[in-house]
Design a protein around this motif. Sequence first.
Motif, PDB file in Angstrom:
ATOM      1  N   UNK A   1      72.945  53.241  15.141  1.00  0.00           N
ATOM      2  CA  UNK A   1      72.343  52.279  14.234  1.00  0.00           C
ATOM      3  C   UNK A   1      73.068  52.178  12.887  1.00  0.00           C
ATOM      4  N   UNK A   2      73.967  53.144  12.596  1.00  0.00           N
ATOM      5  CA  UNK A   2      74.659  53.125  11.304  1.00  0.00           C
ATOM      6  C   UNK A   2      76.102  53.573  11.499  1.00  0.00           C
ATOM      7  N   UNK A   3      77.031  52.703  11.175  1.00  0.00           N
ATOM      8  CA  UNK A   3      78.450  52.990  11.409  1.00  0.00           C
ATOM      9  C   UNK A   3      78.981  54.160  10.588  1.00  0.00           C
ATOM     10  N   UNK A   4      78.496  54.347   9.393  1.00  0.00           N
ATOM     11  CA  UNK A   4      78.967  55.447   8.543  1.00  0.00           C
ATOM     12  C   UNK A   4      78.606  56.793   9.174  1.00  0.00           C
ATOM     13  N   UNK A   5      77.404  56.897   9.680  1.00  0.00           N
ATOM     14  CA  UNK A   5      76.959  58.134  10.324  1.00  0.00           C
ATOM     15  C   UNK A   5      77.761  58.365  11.608  1.00  0.00           C
ATOM     16  N   UNK A   6      78.060  57.300  12.334  1.00  0.00           N
ATOM     17  CA  UNK A   6      78.873  57.409  13.546  1.00  0.00           C
ATOM     18  C   UNK A   6      80.268  57.942  13.226  1.00  0.00           C
ATOM     19  N   UNK A   7      80.865  57.459  12.171  1.00  0.00           N
ATOM     20  CA  UNK A   7      82.201  57.919  11.770  1.00  0.00           C
ATOM     21  C   UNK A   7      82.170  59.389  11.359  1.00  0.00           C
ATOM     22  N   UNK A   8      81.146  59.803  10.655  1.00  0.00           N
ATOM     23  CA  UNK A   8      81.011  61.216  10.259  1.00  0.00           C
ATOM     24  C   UNK A   8      80.848  62.087  11.502  1.00  0.00           C
TER      25      UNK A   8
END
Length: 112
Positions: free
Chosen positions: A37-44
Amino acid sequence: MEKKYPKDLFIMGFFLSLIRHFYLLLPGIILCIVGIWDNVVLIIGLSFIILDIILSLYEQFRNQIVLKNSNNPQMAPFREAILSEDWRKNLKDLVESRIHDDESHRIDNIED
């Protein structure tokens, strides 16, 4: 001819290293799931997993180099057992012989 490090030992050690770095793997998996649901969290989360993979590969290559290049005479039997064709059987025999020698040494010390 130079003896080769067993591929299945490398792969098994790699997966064990991945699991040993659970502090990177577990949060990485959780963050990737939340990252749907959130690309920033996916990248982390992916960064944690990639870091775990890099560390695990580094450890396995380091183990391989140390094993092949060690001049320590106490490591020679272990090195010969690992770098042989049937490394699992040879390593099992080496451990069993060491345990047997240690037990007989303890019995000898008790009798003295």
